[in-house]
Design an enzyme around this catalytic site. Sequence first.
Site, PDB file in Angstrom:
ATOM      1  N   ASN A 132      -3.853 -12.292  16.114  1.00 33.70           N
ATOM      2  CA  ASN A 132      -4.763 -11.151  16.162  1.00 33.70           C
ATOM      3  C   ASN A 132      -5.366 -11.077  17.564  1.00 33.70           C
ATOM      4  O   ASN A 132      -5.443 -12.095  18.256  1.00 33.70           O
ATOM      5  CB  ASN A 132      -5.881 -11.333  15.104  1.00 33.70           C
ATOM      6  CG  ASN A 132      -6.559 -10.026  14.732  1.00 33.70           C
ATOM      7  OD1 ASN A 132      -7.108  -9.327  15.571  1.00 33.70           O
ATOM      8  ND2 ASN A 132      -6.513  -9.687  13.448  1.00 33.70           N
ATOM      9  N   HIS A 150       0.829  -1.217   0.000  1.00 29.62           N
ATOM     10  CA  HIS A 150       0.000   0.000   0.000  1.00 29.62           C
ATOM     11  C   HIS A 150       0.861   1.265   0.000  1.00 29.62           C
ATOM     12  O   HIS A 150       0.370   2.342   0.346  1.00 29.62           O
ATOM     13  CB  HIS A 150      -0.958   0.007   1.205  1.00 29.62           C
ATOM     14  CG  HIS A 150      -2.076  -0.985   1.068  1.00 29.62           C
ATOM     15  ND1 HIS A 150      -2.941  -1.313   2.084  1.00 29.62           N
ATOM     16  CD2 HIS A 150      -2.483  -1.734  -0.001  1.00 29.62           C
ATOM     17  CE1 HIS A 150      -3.823  -2.216   1.658  1.00 29.62           C
ATOM     18  NE2 HIS A 150      -3.560  -2.491   0.402  1.00 29.62           N
TER      19      HIS A 150
HETATM   20  P1  OAD Z   1      -7.649  -2.960  10.245  1.00 27.81           P
HETATM   21  O1  OAD Z   1      -7.798  -1.759  11.108  1.00 27.81           O
HETATM   22  O2  OAD Z   1      -8.751  -3.285   9.300  1.00 27.81           O
HETATM   23  O3  OAD Z   1      -7.441  -4.248  11.158  1.00 27.81           O
HETATM   24  C1  OAD Z   1      -6.529  -4.265  12.210  1.00 27.81           C
HETATM   25  C2  OAD Z   1      -6.565  -5.646  12.832  1.00 27.81           C
HETATM   26  O4  OAD Z   1      -5.581  -5.683  13.851  1.00 27.81           O
HETATM   27  C3  OAD Z   1      -7.896  -6.021  13.478  1.00 27.81           C
HETATM   28  O5  OAD Z   1      -8.276  -7.311  13.033  1.00 27.81           O
HETATM   29  C4  OAD Z   1      -7.589  -6.006  14.987  1.00 27.81           C
HETATM   30  O6  OAD Z   1      -8.337  -6.992  15.689  1.00 27.81           O
HETATM   31  C5  OAD Z   1      -6.111  -6.351  14.974  1.00 27.81           C
HETATM   32  N1  OAD Z   1      -5.339  -5.864  16.144  1.00 27.81           N
HETATM   33  C6  OAD Z   1      -5.502  -4.702  16.831  1.00 27.81           C
HETATM   34  N2  OAD Z   1      -4.555  -4.583  17.774  1.00 27.81           N
HETATM   35  C7  OAD Z   1      -3.760  -5.672  17.693  1.00 27.81           C
HETATM   36  C8  OAD Z   1      -2.592  -6.127  18.382  1.00 27.81           C
HETATM   37  N3  OAD Z   1      -2.048  -5.426  19.387  1.00 27.81           N
HETATM   38  N4  OAD Z   1      -2.051  -7.306  18.005  1.00 27.81           N
HETATM   39  C9  OAD Z   1      -2.594  -8.029  16.993  1.00 27.81           C
HETATM   40  N5  OAD Z   1      -3.682  -7.666  16.301  1.00 27.81           N
HETATM   41  C10 OAD Z   1      -4.257  -6.493  16.636  1.00 27.81           C
HETATM   42  O7  OAD Z   1      -6.232  -2.809   9.503  1.00 27.81           O
HETATM   43  P2  OAD Z   1      -5.720  -3.543   8.189  1.00 27.81           P
HETATM   44  O8  OAD Z   1      -6.212  -4.937   8.111  1.00 27.81           O
HETATM   45  O9  OAD Z   1      -4.264  -3.295   8.121  1.00 27.81           O
HETATM   46  O10 OAD Z   1      -5.699   0.598   3.344  1.00 27.81           O
HETATM   47  O11 OAD Z   1      -6.423  -2.680   7.069  1.00 27.81           O
HETATM   48  C11 OAD Z   1      -6.149  -2.941   5.733  1.00 27.81           C
HETATM   49  C12 OAD Z   1      -6.198  -1.675   4.926  1.00 27.81           C
HETATM   50  O12 OAD Z   1      -7.424  -0.987   5.177  1.00 27.81           O
HETATM   51  C13 OAD Z   1      -5.143  -0.637   5.300  1.00 27.81           C
HETATM   52  O13 OAD Z   1      -3.895  -0.880   4.698  1.00 27.81           O
HETATM   53  C14 OAD Z   1      -5.752   0.631   4.788  1.00 27.81           C
HETATM   54  C15 OAD Z   1      -7.153   0.435   5.322  1.00 27.81           C
HETATM   55  O14 OAD Z   1      -8.153   1.134   4.677  1.00 27.81           O
HETATM   56  C16 OAD Z   1      -5.649   1.720   2.649  1.00 27.81           C
HETATM   57  O15 OAD Z   1      -5.591   2.825   3.150  1.00 27.81           O
HETATM   58  C17 OAD Z   1      -5.631   1.480   1.166  1.00 27.81           C
END
Ligand code: OAD
Length: 238
Positions: free
Chosen positions: A208, A115
């Site tokens: 997660n 990204h």
């Molecule tokens: P999300 O915010 O969708 O998901 C974050 C995940 O991390 C969730 O499943 C939480 O449960 C988990 N989580 C939170 N704290 C944690 C910890 N301390 N240890 C382990 N897990 C934890 O973020 P992404 O999946 O990265 O894209 O989102 C994907 C994309 O959506 C991003 O790159 C961005 C966003 O829109 C763009 O901007 C194009």
Amino acid sequence: MNEARDWIKNASSITVLTGAGISAESGIPTFRGAAGLWKQFRPQDLATPHAFARDPILVWEWYDWRRGLIKAAQPNAAHLALAELERRVRRFALVTQNVDGLHQREGSRNVLEVHGSIWKLRCTACGRSWEDQTVPLSLPPCCECGGMARPGVVWFGESLPTEIWSSAERATLHCDVFLVIGTSAAVYPAAGLIPLAKSSGARIIEVNTETTEISSNVDCTLIGPAGELLPQLIGSNA
Ligand code: OAD
């Protein structure tokens, strides 16, 4: 945990997919969930080419604010564990959806930023791309040619960087173990790497704080903060 640790110990090729959750313990907000950025802000106002065309200063102010948060943050034990894992495994790739650069700051080398990076800027006029870690930026940042720069990240509706994405797919197809850390696995095509790894026979381990859409399709889900679980999984705190 013990079985997953053995899979990692015996693997000669490991690919990792990280998301915002791995940086949560560094104090960087995730996107989804109760305290997520997309609860406070609308992606269509800030993270699309259309939003930038409509109000580039608003978009830049938001990215400048995030750059400030990230610059002040430190990588955590999960970033460190992955940097250590890379030094031990013969073939290793770290595919990240994060734009914060914390993996590289902690020493990870083969990082595929699917990204983009919040530290990169790209000229909307001539296409030149460069790195700038200045915080705060003077807005809007401009290129040598006088054109306005945009953040070097992938916005909704845009394609992923072709070569980086091809490398991510290749690394996914050829690994023994695929680790999925701190991602909701809700955003494609990045989330599509998980079924791709499965179809090529890799063991899939998810880390997660909660179960996700993919949990029922992986070999093992470890529930807890990545900063606590990864050092145990990788044996870096043994
Ligand atoms: P999300 O915010 O969708 O998901 C974050 C995940 O991390 C969730 O499943 C939480 O449960 C988990 N989580 C939170 N704290 C944690 C910890 N301390 N240890 C382990 N897990 C934890 O973020 P992404 O999946 O990265 O894209 O989102 C994907 C994309 O959506 C991003 O790159 C961005 C966003 O829109 C763009 O901007 C194009």
